[in-house]
Design a protein around this motif. Structure first.
Motif, mmCIF file in Angstrom:
data_model
loop_
_atom_site.group_PDB
_atom_site.id
_atom_site.type_symbol
_atom_site.label_atom_id
_atom_site.label_comp_id
_atom_site.label_asym_id
_atom_site.label_seq_id
_atom_site.Cartn_x
_atom_site.Cartn_y
_atom_site.Cartn_z
ATOM 1 N N ASN A 23 91.103 -45.285 90.656
ATOM 2 C CA ASN A 23 90.099 -45.966 89.843
ATOM 3 C C ASN A 23 90.444 -47.435 89.765
ATOM 4 O O ASN A 23 91.604 -47.818 89.972
ATOM 5 C CB ASN A 23 90.082 -45.371 88.427
ATOM 6 N N GLN A 48 82.729 -38.624 93.688
ATOM 7 C CA GLN A 48 81.707 -39.610 93.328
ATOM 8 C C GLN A 48 82.322 -40.715 92.464
ATOM 9 O O GLN A 48 82.052 -41.898 92.658
ATOM 10 C CB GLN A 48 80.543 -38.933 92.589
ATOM 11 N N ALA A 49 83.162 -40.323 91.526
ATOM 12 C CA ALA A 49 83.806 -41.309 90.652
ATOM 13 C C ALA A 49 84.679 -42.263 91.463
ATOM 14 O O ALA A 49 84.742 -43.462 91.178
ATOM 15 C CB ALA A 49 84.645 -40.599 89.583
ATOM 16 N N ASP A 87 82.337 -44.678 93.351
ATOM 17 C CA ASP A 87 81.751 -45.662 92.435
ATOM 18 C C ASP A 87 82.676 -46.855 92.247
ATOM 19 O O ASP A 87 82.235 -47.998 92.164
ATOM 20 C CB ASP A 87 81.498 -45.029 91.047
ATOM 21 N N ASP A 88 83.980 -46.603 92.167
ATOM 22 C CA ASP A 88 84.944 -47.676 91.900
ATOM 23 C C ASP A 88 85.439 -48.369 93.164
ATOM 24 O O ASP A 88 85.669 -49.581 93.154
ATOM 25 C CB ASP A 88 86.173 -47.102 91.169
ATOM 26 N N GLU A 126 84.689 -47.715 96.818
ATOM 27 C CA GLU A 126 84.081 -47.506 98.141
ATOM 28 C C GLU A 126 84.431 -48.605 99.143
ATOM 29 O O GLU A 126 84.813 -48.338 100.275
ATOM 30 C CB GLU A 126 82.559 -47.397 97.984
#
Ligand code: TXA
Ligand code: MG
Length: 331
Positions: free
Chosen positions: A149, A160-161, A164-165, A167
């Motif tokens: 993250n 997915q999480a 989101d952070d 990619e």
């Protein structure tokens, strides 16, 4: 970023071309997000300081926190950490699993200084999530991986999480669905006769105490500020013996110089010894060389290490944070 979706219901993922490619990306120094049983990790070759610098850059962390290195087996972990009797008991009981052991670093360990933030200790984990173990074995490298993250956000427990952070920073995102444990590993330091719980996590205090046959202590009082044990106690990180002076412009004769870029100094030839963190002014390269360079300049037994001004954007913030700690007045 390449997205590799796999199912852990059988072992067929191990023979897929993606397994090969992800292992090769790690060997090439790229970042790969890899699931474990606790949370997704942002993984890189722990022996490659440039790869580890990319982790800090991607997370946007203003400080160099030491990273956990992941290994395929306890036997592999033993070539990086010194296991006392307590550490052996815990490894036998809880590995593979959500336990991280902070141990004295083996002098022969290939794990780089940036992964341990210059500490004489190393954080090791053999996860039960099979993908991290497999990619470590396949690449033949310990894999440094903090939670995947951006700094300050919560640890990701699904792909997915992670996307989101992170990619844009990833070569591969390995997606094996949601993590089973969902909280980070328990961290225990076995640096002396007193095992200490540094972070609660997937394995409970009661479980630990049952295996150890004794109570487990909390974080040690910091009587000795140079005896780092707990996460977050970054002021206690490796400090050179030499005095460190920042933002040097003029270089008196006989000093040691830690430089950056190719301009902005008068009389750099006066330095007895100079190490340039990055002649081309690349902050990733500079971060990757920071700890080893401080050590090397200190080993020259100079009285003062002068440090050239380093830009504060991007990884420069973490580099300057570390340098400010090294330059802080000491008692
Ligand atoms: O479950 C987990 O542990 C996940 C997965 C990916 O393995 N990883 C994780 O890493 O949570 P991270 O970087 O978010 O947390 C690692 C913690 C930090 O608090 C760091 O300070 C501590 O481990 N740590 C690492 N090496 C240490 C050392 N030598 N001494 C003390 N603390 C250390
Ligand atoms: Mg984290």
């Amino acid at each position: 970023m390449q997205h590799w979706r796999l199912s852990l219901s059988d072992d067929s993922w191990k023979a897929s071309p993606e397994a090969d490619q992800a292992a090769r990306a790690l060997l090439a120094g790229d970042l790969v997000a890899i699931p474990t049983e606790t949370v997704y990790g942002l993984a890189a070759d722990a022996t490659n300081p440039v790869a580890c610098a990319k982790i800090f850059e991607a997370k946007g962390r203003p400080q160099f926190n030491p990273l956990i290195s992941h290994l395929p087996s306890t036997e592999d972990a033993m070539s990086h950490g010194v296991f006392n009797a307590d550490a052996l008991k815990l490894a036998e009981a809880f590995w593979p699993g959500p336990l991280t052991l902070v141990l004295p670093k083996q002098p022969t360990s290939s794990i780089c200084d940036l992964a341990t933030a210059g500490l004489p200790s190393v954080a090791l984990r053999v996860p039960s999530g099979p993908v991290m173990r497999y990619l470590s074995a396949k690449s033949g490298k310990p894999l440094a991986a903090p939670s995947a993250n951006i700094s300050g956000r919560i640890s990701p427990t699904d792909a997915q999480a992670v996307a989101d952070d992170l990619e844009s920073s990833l070569a591969w995102l390995v997606d094996a669905g949601p993590c089973s444990v969902g909280v980070e590993s328990t961290i225990v330091a076995c640096l002396d006769e007193t095992p200490r719980l540094l972070r609660p996590g997937g394995i409970t205090r009661e479980d630990l105490e049952q295996v150890l046959g004794k109570e487990i202590a909390g974080v040690a009082p910091q009587a000795d500020p140079l005896a780092p044990q707990a996460p977050g106690m970054l002021t206690s990180h490796y400090a050179p013996n030499a005095r460190v002076q920042l933002n040097a412009v003029e270089i008196p004769k006989g000093t040691a110089l830690l430089s950056f870029g190719s301009e902005g100094l008068t009389d750099r030839a006066n330095a007895t010894v100079e190490i340039n963190l990055s002649p081309s002014g690349d902050l990733v390269e500079a971060a990757s060389k920071l700890f080893q360079s401080l050590r090397a300049l200190d080993a020259s037994n100079c009285e003062t290490i002068l440090v050239q001004k380093i830009p504060s954007e991007g990884l420069g913030e973490a580099i300057n944070d570390r340098l400010q700690r090294a330059a802080a007045p000491r008692d």
